[in-house]
Design an enzyme around this catalytic site. Sequence first.
Site, PDB file in Angstrom:
ATOM      1  N   PHE A 171      18.772   0.345 -32.253  1.00  0.00           N
ATOM      2  CA  PHE A 171      18.008   1.382 -31.569  1.00  0.00           C
ATOM      3  C   PHE A 171      18.430   2.733 -32.137  1.00  0.00           C
ATOM      4  O   PHE A 171      19.631   3.006 -32.270  1.00  0.00           O
ATOM      5  CB  PHE A 171      18.258   1.327 -30.058  1.00  0.00           C
ATOM      6  CG  PHE A 171      17.346   2.239 -29.288  1.00  0.00           C
ATOM      7  CD1 PHE A 171      15.985   2.003 -29.247  1.00  0.00           C
ATOM      8  CD2 PHE A 171      17.848   3.350 -28.635  1.00  0.00           C
ATOM      9  CE1 PHE A 171      15.135   2.860 -28.553  1.00  0.00           C
ATOM     10  CE2 PHE A 171      17.005   4.207 -27.930  1.00  0.00           C
ATOM     11  CZ  PHE A 171      15.645   3.957 -27.891  1.00  0.00           C
ATOM     12  N   ASP A 205      25.830  -3.592 -28.594  1.00  0.00           N
ATOM     13  CA  ASP A 205      24.909  -2.991 -27.625  1.00  0.00           C
ATOM     14  C   ASP A 205      24.064  -4.118 -27.029  1.00  0.00           C
ATOM     15  O   ASP A 205      23.360  -4.831 -27.760  1.00  0.00           O
ATOM     16  CB  ASP A 205      24.025  -1.948 -28.340  1.00  0.00           C
ATOM     17  CG  ASP A 205      23.059  -1.263 -27.383  1.00  0.00           C
ATOM     18  OD1 ASP A 205      22.777  -1.807 -26.296  1.00  0.00           O
ATOM     19  OD2 ASP A 205      22.557  -0.182 -27.746  1.00  0.00           O
ATOM     20  N   TYR A 240      18.518  -0.379 -16.785  1.00  0.00           N
ATOM     21  CA  TYR A 240      17.155  -0.125 -16.282  1.00  0.00           C
ATOM     22  C   TYR A 240      16.112  -1.030 -16.917  1.00  0.00           C
ATOM     23  O   TYR A 240      14.951  -0.969 -16.544  1.00  0.00           O
ATOM     24  CB  TYR A 240      16.752   1.344 -16.438  1.00  0.00           C
ATOM     25  CG  TYR A 240      16.920   1.954 -17.808  1.00  0.00           C
ATOM     26  CD1 TYR A 240      16.033   1.667 -18.833  1.00  0.00           C
ATOM     27  CD2 TYR A 240      17.952   2.844 -18.058  1.00  0.00           C
ATOM     28  CE1 TYR A 240      16.188   2.242 -20.079  1.00  0.00           C
ATOM     29  CE2 TYR A 240      18.125   3.420 -19.305  1.00  0.00           C
ATOM     30  CZ  TYR A 240      17.233   3.118 -20.316  1.00  0.00           C
ATOM     31  OH  TYR A 240      17.392   3.689 -21.545  1.00  0.00           O
ATOM     32  N   LYS A 241      16.528  -1.849 -17.870  1.00  0.00           N
ATOM     33  CA  LYS A 241      15.577  -2.788 -18.485  1.00  0.00           C
ATOM     34  C   LYS A 241      15.596  -4.097 -17.697  1.00  0.00           C
ATOM     35  O   LYS A 241      15.100  -4.141 -16.574  1.00  0.00           O
ATOM     36  CB  LYS A 241      15.946  -2.985 -19.958  1.00  0.00           C
ATOM     37  CG  LYS A 241      15.822  -1.703 -20.785  1.00  0.00           C
ATOM     38  CD  LYS A 241      16.276  -1.944 -22.231  1.00  0.00           C
ATOM     39  CE  LYS A 241      16.223  -0.671 -23.061  1.00  0.00           C
ATOM     40  NZ  LYS A 241      14.851  -0.219 -23.323  1.00  0.00           N
ATOM     41  N   ARG A 280       4.732  -5.048 -28.040  1.00  0.00           N
ATOM     42  CA  ARG A 280       5.866  -5.764 -27.440  1.00  0.00           C
ATOM     43  C   ARG A 280       5.499  -6.293 -26.062  1.00  0.00           C
ATOM     44  O   ARG A 280       4.875  -5.592 -25.260  1.00  0.00           O
ATOM     45  CB  ARG A 280       7.068  -4.820 -27.228  1.00  0.00           C
ATOM     46  CG  ARG A 280       7.605  -4.145 -28.439  1.00  0.00           C
ATOM     47  CD  ARG A 280       8.985  -3.555 -28.153  1.00  0.00           C
ATOM     48  NE  ARG A 280       8.997  -2.633 -27.013  1.00  0.00           N
ATOM     49  CZ  ARG A 280      10.103  -2.018 -26.578  1.00  0.00           C
ATOM     50  NH1 ARG A 280      11.281  -2.262 -27.156  1.00  0.00           N
ATOM     51  NH2 ARG A 280      10.051  -1.181 -25.566  1.00  0.00           N
TER      52      ARG A 280
END
Lengths: 397, 397
Positions: B113, B184, B209-210, B356
């Site tokens: 990311f 990560d 939060y995912k 996605r």
Amino acid sequence: MTDFAATKAMFHLPEGVLYLDGNSLGPLPKAAAAKVQKMLTEEWGRMLITGWNKAGWMGMPTDLGDRIGRLIGAAPGTVVVGDTLSIKVYQAVASALELNPGRKVVLSDNGNFPSDLYMADGLLRSLGEEYELRVVDPEAVAEHITDEIAVLMLTEVDYRTGRRHDMKALTDLAHARGVITVWDLAHSAGAIPVDLAGCNADFAVGCTYKYLNGGPGAPAFIYVAPKWADTARPALSGWLGHEAPFAFDLDYRPGAGIERMRVGTPPVIQMTALAAAMDIWDMADMDDVRAKSIALTEQFIQQVEATCPDLELASPRAPAMRGSQVSFRFADGYAVMQALIARGVIGDFRAPDIMRFGFTPLYIDEGDVTRAVEILTDIMQNRLWDKPEFKIRQRVT
Amino acid sequence: MTDFAATKAMFHLPEGVLYLDGNSLGPLPKAAAAKVQKMLTEEWGRMLITGWNKAGWMGMPTDLGDRIGRLIGAAPGTVVVGDTLSIKVYQAVASALELNPGRKVVLSDNGNFPSDLYMADGLLRSLGEEYELRVVDPEAVAEHITDEIAVLMLTEVDYRTGRRHDMKALTDLAHARGVITVWDLAHSAGAIPVDLAGCNADFAVGCTYKYLNGGPGAPAFIYVAPKWADTARPALSGWLGHEAPFAFDLDYRPGAGIERMRVGTPPVIQMTALAAAMDIWDMADMDDVRAKSIALTEQFIQQVEATCPDLELASPRAPAMRGSQVSFRFADGYAVMQALIARGVIGDFRAPDIMRFGFTPLYIDEGDVTRAVEILTDIMQNRLWDKPEFKIRQRVT
């Protein structure tokens, strides 16, 4: 003219409590619960991922920054909200150091909040042994501002005593010696008028859960003077400070101006509670707040000194020299504070002997001060603090 | 056996929406609103400053860390919650670098990311020109793990394609070359079983939060292996990571173990919402989640490939090689995604051509997948995406 009865009515203040600890954690704005509820159910719940744009979440850090900016003499577009105060201290000092290449010393004072010193120390240890954090007495800061200093890092108002630095004079002196300033406004924002632009301050940081009433763990803010905004390199270079975060480029390019000081995904729920607090601040004028703050602190000092001769004023006597808190020293101050809390007067204690009382005109008035002093007087004159249950130390924030 | 009908019933899922974007922002746990409301009114509102102790706010970062730890193979006392993921990346990489003195290269890949790369780059620029961030193709990582590398910093699951690194193999290889690892887990925690202890991972970070459904701006977490926990120096050395935060000493002394990775005042309101999400996770077994995730992604791939031949699978075909998302490439993928969103199928788009779709067994089932594919098929077969209103680019997170 600020209507302080109106602002007071907008806070939830528990029955029987006189809250003189707004310098640690401000109380709940009544509107915050409904505002957060709405954000949770109507925004997060219904909009899901689209809330970032539809509900304006992505713009909250700068929107809130501008609203705080009004209270601290910062122009729109120079303040952004995010992270914790410790992180913002690190970011400001790291950026400031790089803007002053060749100098290796950060100057601060031993009245600074320890976390500021810890963060600067952590940064400087990372950078190498040639860097130094120099910590002097608050009174000796001016004489230590030399052309050896890269960054002057100070908290304007001392968290223990309320002693206030002269931001304008020290900033001027710093600039005359080629020093860049980082001001911590933790006990200034919402407590006293601050004029960052007028002082020509370089960087400033602060928190929003004390006088600003943003709630426990509310995010911090950072100010960067326009003259540095497009040259400062954020050492904490996160994607939301990127020029084009959603391009997902592999290389970092800092965003324009204050946007580059954003780091990661901002805390939307905390910011929503903070927004409710800022709605109250929008009703207030900082000069009115300051006038009433001085009246309340003067009243408190006079009344306490008249009835509690064993307490020694630890704050400056001149109102202009202090923030919006008053501290008294007493060897058994810890026990006195526990006795006060048991009677509903909430202040706090800082070792070894300081009792702190914060005065927050948005929700504290003259009657509250009088009642608090009556209770303190009863406790002192009748030694009601001298009980075992008040002497057991607990961790207090 | 995890009862997925029960977990699904615990989320607020808007009528008419098929939410396949839980890999960006998980949906609202129904209990979160009430839990946050209670925290605001009964804790902040009534307890005020005393909430830090009375309501247990101060312990939430480690309590939540332990609950997350169960999902990622981390023992109690090795994970703590706080800050944003970008900040935690910086903290982990800075700590890891110092544990490997003499080496100056951080190795990562171009599937990471971008914010991870930005943060590492920002850190290394601060440290000096002798430091290097080396970014290679994901497939070439193994061959670049040499004894020149200080830190291997990788995101286990690629945010665009869902491609998964072999954490165990790469960690073993890194250790054989004297390299310290930072993993990560942004697209791993709650998505796939992770065994940090079993992999002998050194540091790990992630967001909540995912897949974990902690809400917009929910705090991040950091894991430090027990072998490093008492020697790692947190470059971000804030007061709440101090051995005795409330002693307010001027000198920093790191706390024991994972506590030292705390920095500033934690976001209590966000953590309360996260706690509501973790209540649901407490009902789930990660092996069950993984089994259902594979079933859902396999179903999706097979159905889409059967009816939408113009879409090219961008994710690995072998389930073991991917996380819990499926990506398809299509030149006009942006417009297709807008058309899907207009029909209530929420996925997202990553430039230049990736659509996605996240599959989250806690609240997505086989029927949802079938309906989503029916809508996608209608859009593709009838070119319903080929309209001007679907081609206007908006910023999407």
